[in-house]
Design a protein around this motif. Structure first.
Motif, PDB file in Angstrom:
ATOM      1  N   UNK A  94       0.827  -1.219   0.000  1.00 21.97           N
ATOM      2  CA  UNK A  94       0.000   0.000   0.000  1.00 21.97           C
ATOM      3  C   UNK A  94       0.857   1.263   0.000  1.00 21.97           C
ATOM      4  N   UNK A  95       1.922   1.282   0.782  1.00 21.34           N
ATOM      5  CA  UNK A  95       2.774   2.479   0.841  1.00 21.34           C
ATOM      6  C   UNK A  95       3.409   2.804  -0.509  1.00 21.34           C
ATOM      7  N   UNK A  96       3.527   1.803  -1.381  1.00 19.60           N
ATOM      8  CA  UNK A  96       4.131   2.011  -2.701  1.00 19.60           C
ATOM      9  C   UNK A  96       3.074   2.245  -3.783  1.00 19.60           C
ATOM     10  N   UNK A  97       1.817   2.257  -3.372  1.00 18.93           N
ATOM     11  CA  UNK A  97       0.723   2.379  -4.330  1.00 18.93           C
ATOM     12  C   UNK A  97       0.365   3.842  -4.570  1.00 18.93           C
ATOM     13  N   UNK A  98      -0.084   4.170  -5.790  1.00 21.38           N
ATOM     14  CA  UNK A  98      -0.562   5.537  -6.052  1.00 21.38           C
ATOM     15  C   UNK A  98      -1.847   5.860  -5.290  1.00 21.38           C
ATOM     16  N   UNK A  99      -2.476   4.839  -4.708  1.00 24.30           N
ATOM     17  CA  UNK A  99      -3.730   5.047  -3.968  1.00 24.30           C
ATOM     18  C   UNK A  99      -3.509   5.150  -2.459  1.00 24.30           C
ATOM     19  N   UNK A 100      -2.254   5.204  -2.021  1.00 26.84           N
ATOM     20  CA  UNK A 100      -1.958   5.176  -0.589  1.00 26.84           C
ATOM     21  C   UNK A 100      -2.661   6.289   0.178  1.00 26.84           C
ATOM     22  N   UNK A 101      -2.637   7.513  -0.354  1.00 25.07           N
ATOM     23  CA  UNK A 101      -3.238   8.630   0.372  1.00 25.07           C
ATOM     24  C   UNK A 101      -4.763   8.519   0.415  1.00 25.07           C
ATOM     25  N   UNK A 102      -5.366   8.149  -0.689  1.00 21.53           N
ATOM     26  CA  UNK A 102      -6.820   7.946  -0.705  1.00 21.53           C
ATOM     27  C   UNK A 102      -7.234   6.908   0.327  1.00 21.53           C
TER      28      UNK A 102
END
Length: 215
Positions: A94-102
């Protein structure tokens, strides 16, 4: 799956189950398997689908984090009910995903305390790495109001966030320490010799001391 079954160690499973996990494979041996397999997204998806704890941990080591969609990651978190699988899902994927902040924002407000704990872990990471835009005083307000009575995993994640605010942001340190002292969350947590207590005032003081020594 047969290879993972061969690596099963009943004693390791017994220890892991005491921490809420459901696998009996030594993590060093699991990492060696992952190193041999290298990145294989299709295999990772199939391993995850088995529902087996060790297989899911292996999947998180060989997957491509950015290959998962937002809904996929949300579903995976809700399926990952054990602490180790959740930790590796957040840290390795998750930390490496573009969706982490969402996901951080939506999970933090989720009524499921296990899901909310994932949001707070991501918030603790942002506090340390990229705090721009975070309302740190507001986070302290929420922690002060809710951490004492939060379920274990959510309480642990909130405490982590509290400590990170105190460690990384001197302007909020006194308040963070004060909250920790008043709430006394994890004050009596058993800590092995040489390890730092998770009790926020002690944790903050020790990490600030180390930073000072290095500086």
């Amino acid at each position: 799956m047969a290879e993972l079954a061969d690596l099963e160690d009943p004693k390791a499973r017994q220890v892991n189950e005491r921490h809420g996990d459901d696998h009996g494979v030594n993590l060093g041996k699991l990492r060696a398997v992952a190193k041999r397999l290298k990145t294989q997204q299709e295999l990772a998806v199939r391993l995850w689908a088995t529902g087996d704890g060790a297989a899911r941990l292996l999947a998180l080591l060989i997957c491509r984090p950015k290959a998962f969609g937002r809904e996929q990651l949300d579903l995976m978190l809700r399926e990952a009910r054990t602490p180790k699988v959740q930790d590796w899902l957040i840290g390795n994927v998750v930390k490496k995903s573009p969706y982490a902040e969402e996901l951080r924002v939506s999970w933090s407000a989720d009524p499921d305390p296990v899901v909310a704990s994932a949001g707070w872990e991501l918030t603790a990471d942002r506090v340390a790495r990229s705090p721009e835009g975070l309302d740190l005083a507001g986070l302290l307000d929420v922690i002060e109001a809710r951490m004492k009575d939060a379920p274990d995993r959510l309480q642990w994640a909130m405490n982590h966030c509290l400590a990170r605010i105190g460690i990384e942001h001197p302007e909020h340190r006194e308040r963070a320490v004060g909250i920790g002292e008043r709430l006394e969350v994890l004050k009596d947590y058993p800590t092995s010799p040489g390890c730092t207590s998770p009790f926020a005032p002690v944790w903050i003081a020790e990490m600030v001391r180390r930073q000072s020594d290095q500086g």
